[in-house]
Enzyme design. Structure first.
Site, PDB file in Angstrom:
ATOM      1  N   ARG A 154      10.441  24.597  14.569  1.00 45.96           N
ATOM      2  CA  ARG A 154      11.834  24.368  15.203  1.00 45.96           C
ATOM      3  C   ARG A 154      12.534  22.694  15.140  1.00 45.96           C
ATOM      4  NH1 ARG A 154       9.983  28.051  19.484  1.00 45.96           N
ATOM      5  NH2 ARG A 154      11.097  29.888  19.238  1.00 45.96           N
ATOM      6  N   ASP A 163      17.611  18.661   9.723  1.00 40.96           N
ATOM      7  CA  ASP A 163      17.502  19.578  10.885  1.00 40.96           C
ATOM      8  C   ASP A 163      18.320  18.778  11.948  1.00 40.96           C
ATOM      9  OD1 ASP A 163      16.176  21.981  11.494  1.00 40.96           O
ATOM     10  OD2 ASP A 163      14.969  20.784  12.956  1.00 40.96           O
ATOM     11  N   ARG A 191      26.236  36.323  12.704  1.00 43.57           N
ATOM     12  CA  ARG A 191      24.665  36.089  12.475  1.00 43.57           C
ATOM     13  C   ARG A 191      24.340  34.675  12.381  1.00 43.57           C
ATOM     14  NH1 ARG A 191      21.797  34.215   7.671  1.00 43.57           N
ATOM     15  NH2 ARG A 191      19.874  35.190   7.103  1.00 43.57           N
ATOM     16  N   ASP A 193      21.781  32.116  11.395  1.00 41.23           N
ATOM     17  CA  ASP A 193      20.935  31.896  10.432  1.00 41.23           C
ATOM     18  C   ASP A 193      19.917  30.995  10.885  1.00 41.23           C
ATOM     19  OD1 ASP A 193      20.566  31.789   7.178  1.00 41.23           O
ATOM     20  OD2 ASP A 193      20.633  29.526   7.882  1.00 41.23           O
ATOM     21  N   HIS A 197      14.242  28.834  13.578  1.00 41.69           N
ATOM     22  CA  HIS A 197      14.084  27.351  13.490  1.00 41.69           C
ATOM     23  C   HIS A 197      14.651  26.574  14.831  1.00 41.69           C
ATOM     24  CE1 HIS A 197      11.706  28.214  10.009  1.00 41.69           C
ATOM     25  NE2 HIS A 197      12.846  28.952   9.757  1.00 41.69           N
ATOM     26  N   GLU A 230      19.037  35.784  13.297  1.00 41.33           N
ATOM     27  CA  GLU A 230      17.958  35.698  11.889  1.00 41.33           C
ATOM     28  C   GLU A 230      16.670  35.484  12.228  1.00 41.33           C
ATOM     29  OE1 GLU A 230      16.483  34.498   7.621  1.00 41.33           O
ATOM     30  OE2 GLU A 230      17.558  33.439   8.967  1.00 41.33           O
ATOM     31  N   ASN A 293      18.512  42.619   2.256  1.00 40.69           N
ATOM     32  CA  ASN A 293      19.404  41.582   2.767  1.00 40.69           C
ATOM     33  C   ASN A 293      19.472  40.705   1.493  1.00 40.69           C
ATOM     34  OD1 ASN A 293      17.464  39.612   2.983  1.00 40.69           O
ATOM     35  ND2 ASN A 293      18.283  39.040   4.990  1.00 40.69           N
TER      36      ASN A 293
HETATM   37  C1  QV4 Z   1      14.013  21.727  -2.741  1.00 38.13           C
HETATM   38  C2  QV4 Z   1      12.326  21.897  -2.529  1.00 38.13           C
HETATM   39  C3  QV4 Z   1      11.860  21.162  -1.275  1.00 38.13           C
HETATM   40  C4  QV4 Z   1      12.206  19.954  -0.813  1.00 38.13           C
HETATM   41  C5  QV4 Z   1      13.937  19.913  -0.918  1.00 38.13           C
HETATM   42  C6  QV4 Z   1      14.160  18.189  -0.747  1.00 38.13           C
HETATM   43  O1  QV4 Z   1      12.008  22.883  -2.856  1.00 38.13           O
HETATM   44  O2  QV4 Z   1      10.387  21.338  -1.277  1.00 38.13           O
HETATM   45  O3  QV4 Z   1      11.871  19.667   0.549  1.00 38.13           O
HETATM   46  O4  QV4 Z   1      14.279  20.266  -2.077  1.00 38.13           O
HETATM   47  O5  QV4 Z   1      15.693  18.240  -0.698  1.00 38.13           O
HETATM   48  C7  QV4 Z   1      17.296  25.391  -1.442  1.00 38.13           C
HETATM   49  C8  QV4 Z   1      16.474  25.399  -2.411  1.00 38.13           C
HETATM   50  C9  QV4 Z   1      15.076  24.686  -2.306  1.00 38.13           C
HETATM   51  C10 QV4 Z   1      15.426  23.272  -1.815  1.00 38.13           C
HETATM   52  C11 QV4 Z   1      16.329  23.575  -0.548  1.00 38.13           C
HETATM   53  C12 QV4 Z   1      17.037  22.160  -0.135  1.00 38.13           C
HETATM   54  O6  QV4 Z   1      15.941  26.821  -2.910  1.00 38.13           O
HETATM   55  O7  QV4 Z   1      14.336  24.418  -3.539  1.00 38.13           O
HETATM   56  O8  QV4 Z   1      14.369  22.685  -1.590  1.00 38.13           O
HETATM   57  O9  QV4 Z   1      17.520  24.089  -0.931  1.00 38.13           O
HETATM   58  O10 QV4 Z   1      18.253  21.554  -0.646  1.00 38.13           O
HETATM   59  C13 QV4 Z   1      18.642  30.022   1.316  1.00 38.13           C
HETATM   60  C14 QV4 Z   1      17.724  29.919   0.325  1.00 38.13           C
HETATM   61  C15 QV4 Z   1      16.718  28.637  -0.146  1.00 38.13           C
HETATM   62  C16 QV4 Z   1      17.819  27.323  -0.169  1.00 38.13           C
HETATM   63  C17 QV4 Z   1      18.730  27.370   1.185  1.00 38.13           C
HETATM   64  C18 QV4 Z   1      19.585  26.324   1.293  1.00 38.13           C
HETATM   65  O11 QV4 Z   1      16.692  31.023   0.657  1.00 38.13           O
HETATM   66  O12 QV4 Z   1      15.916  28.614  -1.120  1.00 38.13           O
HETATM   67  O13 QV4 Z   1      16.886  26.243  -0.189  1.00 38.13           O
HETATM   68  O14 QV4 Z   1      19.614  28.741   1.151  1.00 38.13           O
HETATM   69  O15 QV4 Z   1      20.407  26.214   0.177  1.00 38.13           O
HETATM   70  C19 QV4 Z   1      12.389  31.462   6.118  1.00 38.13           C
HETATM   71  C20 QV4 Z   1      13.358  31.189   7.364  1.00 38.13           C
HETATM   72  C21 QV4 Z   1      14.771  31.972   7.226  1.00 38.13           C
HETATM   73  C22 QV4 Z   1      15.464  31.855   5.941  1.00 38.13           C
HETATM   74  C23 QV4 Z   1      14.285  32.174   4.677  1.00 38.13           C
HETATM   75  C24 QV4 Z   1      14.973  32.011   3.264  1.00 38.13           C
HETATM   76  O16 QV4 Z   1      12.880  31.492   8.576  1.00 38.13           O
HETATM   77  O17 QV4 Z   1      15.597  31.451   8.195  1.00 38.13           O
HETATM   78  O18 QV4 Z   1      13.146  31.505   4.850  1.00 38.13           O
HETATM   79  N1  QV4 Z   1      16.775  32.578   5.820  1.00 38.13           N
HETATM   80  C25 QV4 Z   1      17.930  31.830   6.205  1.00 38.13           C
HETATM   81  C26 QV4 Z   1      18.931  32.605   5.091  1.00 38.13           C
HETATM   82  C27 QV4 Z   1      18.763  31.988   3.712  1.00 38.13           C
HETATM   83  C28 QV4 Z   1      18.926  30.351   3.608  1.00 38.13           C
HETATM   84  C29 QV4 Z   1      18.310  29.661   4.596  1.00 38.13           C
HETATM   85  C30 QV4 Z   1      18.003  30.436   6.090  1.00 38.13           C
HETATM   86  C31 QV4 Z   1      18.701  28.329   5.010  1.00 38.13           C
HETATM   87  O19 QV4 Z   1      18.965  33.880   5.210  1.00 38.13           O
HETATM   88  O20 QV4 Z   1      19.672  32.558   2.634  1.00 38.13           O
HETATM   89  O21 QV4 Z   1      18.072  29.907   2.588  1.00 38.13           O
HETATM   90  O22 QV4 Z   1      20.123  28.306   5.548  1.00 38.13           O
HETATM   91  O23 QV4 Z   1      11.710  32.544   6.314  1.00 38.13           O
HETATM   92 CA    CA Z   2      15.560  23.116  13.745  1.00 42.43          CA
END
Ligand code: QV4
Ligand code: CA
Length: 482
Positions: A154, A163, A191, A193, A197, A230, A293
């Site tokens: 969280r 965060d 929804r 998101d 967390h 979610e 999804n």
């Molecule tokens: C990168 C590195 C990290 C580093 C970071 C530093 O990988 O290690 O810490 O840079 O800044 C994107 C990139 C990811 C990048 C990150 C940060 O993929 O590589 O980190 O941005 O800038 C979507 C995508 C993620 C994406 C994110 C933000 O899935 O890949 O991250 O959007 O653009 C868990 C959660 C659940 C989540 C799920 C995906 O419990 O809540 O993972 N699902 C929701 C959405 C999803 C979205 C997010 C949450 C975040 O449905 O689409 O993630 O809003 O299960």
């Molecule tokens: Ca949080």
């Protein structure tokens, strides 16, 4: 918060992933309204970071820069006009609300609304947010945290996304103001998101401060927004879905995982006779359900072998089962075509989204899949509307992968996922008459372009679904379309 407040007689929402607001408004008027769809989940409407270093991936929209309503999908005026036009067409709008975090740290720092940010300083002037509004000291969620440590899940960063601390009054105020502005503009819900967390106690405070839905958009007075959170809970984690169901509805990821397995032949369809909480799914009233999804169709979020448009035959089978079965609030996915998992939606070289084109057979072009325009899918939306809140009765199966059931006296469906034909005299629970199968064709005037089923005075009919038929199911129901 568990009532979607659909217009009367409607039951199903579709996620129009990455669509533009003007296109959604047109889709409400020309397709979703007339075809009886209940609502739409839209992509996040608030300003996000522009990420050219990954060629404008779809996931840039999950990196908020501010709560200003300007994105590739359109501006605030276009948003307002979409909500008005869709509500007038009887179709509700549900907003994907990203309130857990802002962006990650990037070299590029301009948003879709023109705001900039200083990531090192945690400074987002477009809101404004500053360092005190984030959980501190910063930490990153590690895979092992999900098993042990709710406070890290969280209070640390999900993939490096800064965060927000929803425990502070100021952060809550910014979030509530954003959400209430949307409610006042006529949206029907959210929804949430990354709800896993955020602390349930903080979310409760936020939800309770939301306005009632706007009666000038056709909602009854005193109606609360529909909220589905979610939370990916496939079991075995420190944070459980049960912490969130007392607040509002929750996404049930086991639903699509199990049905994907069954319709790919990994589990016999006969076991679906007790589909629902006996499969360790949430209580029906708490549950927002879908097959795929926007995350798990491309391997993000919870894994598993999830059916998508790319495996069209079993996918349509699983969708038909979801829509024919009374469990949960169903959501359809409407995708753009993709080969690699980062690729953004159809766009021109400046990054502007390209609208879907509409073919003469009602399907989409320009790179859009539009599953919600596939006959086997949209005609099952009509089936669900007709079935209403009837229960399942007259379940039949062959002890393997051929199943059939009725929905009260309103509808009947049969599936054949065996490698041999289904030819059975089955109880359909429908009044005697000739019906047109809504899967293999549709009714035009008095003729049927698909299979015809003749129901006798005893409600029984010869049902045939060949192992090599184009689709694995057959569905008939009361009402003009069948
Ligand atoms: C990168 C590195 C990290 C580093 C970071 C530093 O990988 O290690 O810490 O840079 O800044 C994107 C990139 C990811 C990048 C990150 C940060 O993929 O590589 O980190 O941005 O800038 C979507 C995508 C993620 C994406 C994110 C933000 O899935 O890949 O991250 O959007 O653009 C868990 C959660 C659940 C989540 C799920 C995906 O419990 O809540 O993972 N699902 C929701 C959405 C999803 C979205 C997010 C949450 C975040 O449905 O689409 O993630 O809003 O299960
Ligand atoms: Ca949080």
């Amino acid at each position: 918060y568990k009532n979607p407040h659909y217009a009367p007689g409607r039951t199903t929402m579709v996620h129009l992933f990455e669509w533009k607001w003007d296109d959604i408004a047109a889709e409400c008027e020309r397709w979703l309204g007339p075809r009886g769809f209940g609502g739409i989940q839209i992509s996040p409407p608030n300003e996000n970071l522009i990420i050219w270093s990954h060629n404008r991936p779809w996931w840039e929209r999950y990196q908020p820069m501010s709560y200003q309503l300007t994105t590739r999908s359109g501006n605030e005026q276009q948003f307002a006009s979409m909500v008005r036009r869709c509500n007038d067409a009887g179709v509700r709008i549900y907003v994907d609300a990203i309130i857990n975090h802002m962006t990650g740290t990037w070299n590029e720092n301009v948003g879709t609304g023109g705001n900039t940010a200083n990531f090192g300083q945690f400074n987002y002037p477009g809101v404004p947010f500053g360092r005190n509004d984030f959980n501190w000291p910063e930490c990153y969620i590690e895979p092992s945290d999900y098993g042990c440590c709710p406070e890290r899940v969280r209070n640390c960063q999900l993939s490096g996304l800064k965060d927000l601390n929803q425990g502070t009054e100021y952060v809550r105020q910014m979030i509530v103001t954003f959400m209430n502005r949307l409610i006042d503009m006529g949206v029907a819900g959210f929804r949430i998101d990354a709800a896993k967390h955020m602390w349930p106690g903080d979310l409760r405070i936020i939800y309770d401060r939301l306005h009632n839905l706007n009666t000038a958009h056709g909602f009854p007075s005193g109606a609360r927004p529909y909220i589905y959170q979610e939370v990916i809970d496939l079991g075995g984690e420190a944070v459980s879905r049960d912490e969130y169901t007392p607040l509002a509805a929750v996404t049930e990821f086991k639903f699509g995982m199990e049905l994907s397995r069954a319709f790919q032949g990994g589990n016999q369809l006969r076991w679906l006779a007790n589909w629902g909480p006996q499969w360790n799914l949430l209580a029906s009233a708490d549950s927002l359900v879908f097959i795929d999804n926007h995350d798990n169709q491309r391997g993000h979020g919870a894994g598993g072998n999830i059916l998508t448009y790319k495996q069209a035959r079993p996918y349509k089978g699983a969708i038909a089962f979801m829509l024919a079965h009374p469990y949960g609030e169903p959501q359809l996915m409407s995708s753009f075509g993709f080969q690699n998992t980062e690729a953004g939606p159809p766009m021109d070289s400046s990054g502007n989204l390209i609208s879907p084109s509409i073919n003469s057979d009602n399907t989409c072009g320009n790179g859009w899949i539009c599953e919600h325009r596939w006959r086997q899918i949209y005609q099952m939306v009509a089936f669900r509307n007709v079935a209403g809140n009837t229960n399942i009765n007259d379940w039949w199966d062959n002890g393997s992968n051929q199943i059939a059931f009725c929905r009260g006296g309103q509808g009947f469906i049969a599936f054949n996922n065996d490698s041999w034909d289904l030819n059975q005299n089955l109880q359909t629970c429908l009044p005697a008459g000739r019906y047109c199968d809504v899967i293999s064709g549709s009714k035009s005037g008095n003729s049927c372009t698909g299979k015809t089923v003749t129901v006798g005075n005893d409600g029984r009919a010869l049902i045939s679904v060949g192992a090599n038929d184009y689709d694995m199911m057959l569905a008939i129901h009361r009402g003009p379309e069948s």
